[in-house]
Design a protein around this motif. Structure first.
Motif, PDB file in Angstrom:
ATOM      1  N   ARG A   1     -48.510  95.310 -20.071  1.00  0.00           N
ATOM      2  CA  ARG A   1     -48.230  96.412 -19.514  1.00  0.00           C
ATOM      3  C   ARG A   1     -46.706  96.478 -19.049  1.00  0.00           C
ATOM      4  O   ARG A   1     -46.246  95.363 -18.692  1.00  0.00           O
ATOM      5  CB  ARG A   1     -48.965  96.432 -18.178  1.00  0.00           C
ATOM      6  CG  ARG A   1     -49.002  97.660 -17.242  1.00  0.00           C
ATOM      7  CD  ARG A   1     -49.096  97.338 -15.843  1.00  0.00           C
ATOM      8  NE  ARG A   1     -48.095  97.091 -15.123  1.00  0.00           N
ATOM      9  CZ  ARG A   1     -48.072  96.727 -13.748  1.00  0.00           C
ATOM     10  NH1 ARG A   1     -48.908  97.112 -12.980  1.00  0.00           N
ATOM     11  NH2 ARG A   1     -46.848  96.115 -13.316  1.00  0.00           N
TER      12      ARG A   1
ATOM     13  N   ASN B   1     -53.780 102.006 -12.772  1.00  0.00           N
ATOM     14  CA  ASN B   1     -53.012 100.780 -13.007  1.00  0.00           C
ATOM     15  C   ASN B   1     -53.802  99.445 -13.306  1.00  0.00           C
ATOM     16  O   ASN B   1     -54.642  99.416 -12.426  1.00  0.00           O
ATOM     17  CB  ASN B   1     -52.141 100.578 -11.700  1.00  0.00           C
ATOM     18  CG  ASN B   1     -51.367  99.402 -11.665  1.00  0.00           C
ATOM     19  OD1 ASN B   1     -51.139  98.710 -12.506  1.00  0.00           O
ATOM     20  ND2 ASN B   1     -50.931  99.058 -10.510  1.00  0.00           N
TER      21      ASN B   1
ATOM     22  N   GLN C   1     -43.411  93.987 -12.720  1.00  0.00           N
ATOM     23  CA  GLN C   1     -43.788  94.556 -11.304  1.00  0.00           C
ATOM     24  C   GLN C   1     -43.236  96.020 -11.403  1.00  0.00           C
ATOM     25  O   GLN C   1     -42.065  96.372 -11.882  1.00  0.00           O
ATOM     26  CB  GLN C   1     -43.062  93.691 -10.176  1.00  0.00           C
ATOM     27  CG  GLN C   1     -43.751  94.161  -8.869  1.00  0.00           C
ATOM     28  CD  GLN C   1     -42.935  93.681  -7.679  1.00  0.00           C
ATOM     29  OE1 GLN C   1     -41.600  93.347  -7.765  1.00  0.00           O
ATOM     30  NE2 GLN C   1     -43.490  93.207  -6.534  1.00  0.00           N
ATOM     31  N   GLY C   2     -44.111  96.795 -10.925  1.00  0.00           N
ATOM     32  CA  GLY C   2     -43.903  98.317 -10.798  1.00  0.00           C
ATOM     33  C   GLY C   2     -42.905  98.800  -9.796  1.00  0.00           C
ATOM     34  O   GLY C   2     -43.482  98.644  -8.909  1.00  0.00           O
TER      35      GLY C   2
END
Ligand code: GLN
Length: 382
Positions: free
Chosen positions: A362, A170, A34-35
């Motif tokens: 990612r 994103n 999670q960003g």
């Protein structure tokens, strides 16, 4: 009696960010999923929130946002992109980017309307469209994860209500450039199609490139909701504060929804942000700060078996693990977390139909150098 429950989102489970975050926690893995930053918010900004609370700014803010903050936003936008939105009628403070996206879609999507979404796409886009009766029309990004205007043009029909774009992107980490914005303007010219431009990573653009905001293009901003996030710029994703810009007519519809789904946003944080925005260094320092992290992570992985895709913006690095495994990305991400102690996000949840054989993860590099170094060490051993 059985509950006559008919899910409005039958295909939706728990988001991949929550799933991977939980797995990371269970296995004590380094969380590059999670960003969110793992370093602190500037003490000055925290002190400003504290001051606002101590000064008694603890009741509802005005529905559209604190006037001082809307003015500070309009001044920042003017400074960066050369266009003056009217803070009274065209700027609304939101509870983060996701709420702004939801509200914009709720305001303009009618049942049966088509909304063009470019895949991979941030996970909330399609469900939000569907909740309001819209039909997501998925168009893939082109090779190298670049915007393909021709493919988008081919997806436009008389039922298209809105096009959603995202720059920096994103999860892909690519950016749109001026030429892309011109191409989008050409596609929409002469139609009534609206644009939603998700620009929450506006300050995370690297290598001296300018952020090609839709604000810079009169034809685009005249039909666009443009969405921003303070969480991303000021390392405070948990504050859930952002804003939307749109021409008066569109913003009027946006606020009709906003007033009923959040009404207004956290008051002390708005006071703090209004003061903090007065110093442009607070946001102008962000690209160099994150570029150094991007470079550290990429340099560290240069000797690994991961192949990195270009990261032009955002705090996400996509990497191809095809040289390591033929497993699908969810299986590989799970294994990476459990067996190698690093959590990442698989790319397939960002697609309606992921490309066959794609092996991409990612990684979020919004982390302290020590976190990145520890992850690099583990990833290089695989
Ligand atoms: N924007 C964050 C990301 O892309 C996720 C936020 C969330 O969990 N919904 O990682």
């Amino acid at each position: 009696m059985a509950l006559a429950l008919r899910s409005k989102l039958p295909y939706v489970g728990t988001t991949i960010f929550t799933v991977m975050g939980k797995l990371a926690q269970e296995h004590g893995a380094i969380n590059l999923g999670q960003g969110f930053p793992d370093f602190p918010v500037d003490g000055k900004l925290i002190a400003l929130v504290d001051q606002a609370m101590q000064a008694g700014h603890n009741q509802y803010a005005p529905m559209a946002g604190l006037p001082a903050l809307r003015e500070a936003i309009a001044a920042k936008v003017q400074r960066l992109y050369g266009f003056g939105y009217d803070p009274d009628a065209e700027v609304t403070v939101t509870a983060g980017g996701t709420q702004a996206i939801f509200t914009a879609l709720a305001a303009v999507v009618h049942p049966g309307d088509e909304v063009v979404i470019v895949d991979p796409a941030y996970d909330c886009y399609a469900p939000a469209v569907e909740l309001f009766g819209g039909k997501p029309v998925h168009v893939p990004l082109g090779s190298d994860m670049k915007f393909d205007a021709e493919a988008v043009g081919n997806a436009i029909t008389p039922r298209t209500r809105l096009l959603m774009v995202n720059t920096p992107h994103n999860p892909a980490g690519t950016i749109l450039r001026d030429a892309d914005m011109h191409a989008i303007a050409a596609l929409l010219r002469g139609t009534g199609i609206l644009l939603l431009s998700d620009e929450v990573y506006e300050h995370l653009v690297y290598d001296g490139e300018a952020h090609a905001s839709a604000i810079r293009h009169p034809e685009l901003r005249g039909r666009a909701f443009i969405i921003f996030s303070f969480g991303k710029v000021f390392h405070a994703t948990g504050w859930k504060t952002g804003y939307a810009l749109a021409p008066k007519e569109l913003m009027g519809e946006f606020r009709k929804v906003h007033q009923y789904n959040v009404f207004s946003v956290h008051t002390p944080v708005q006071h703090a942000l209004a003061a903090y925005l007065q110093d442009p260094a607070h946001y102008e320092s962000v690209p160099a700060f994150y570029q150094a992290k991007r470079d550290r992570f990429a340099k560290g992985l240069a000797g690994s078996r991961f192949k990195l895709l270009p990261c032009e913006g955002s705090y996400f690095q996509t990497a191809d693990y095809g040289a390591i495994s033929t497993a699908d990305d969810l299986a590989f991400a799970t294994r990476l977390t459990r067996e190698h102690g690093v959590a990442a996000i698989p790319l397939s949840p960002f697609y309606k139909q992921p490309p066959a054989g794609q092996r991409l993860l990612r990684f979020c590099f919004a982390k302290q150098d020590s976190t990145l170094d520890a992850a690099i060490e583990k990833l290089c051993k695989i």
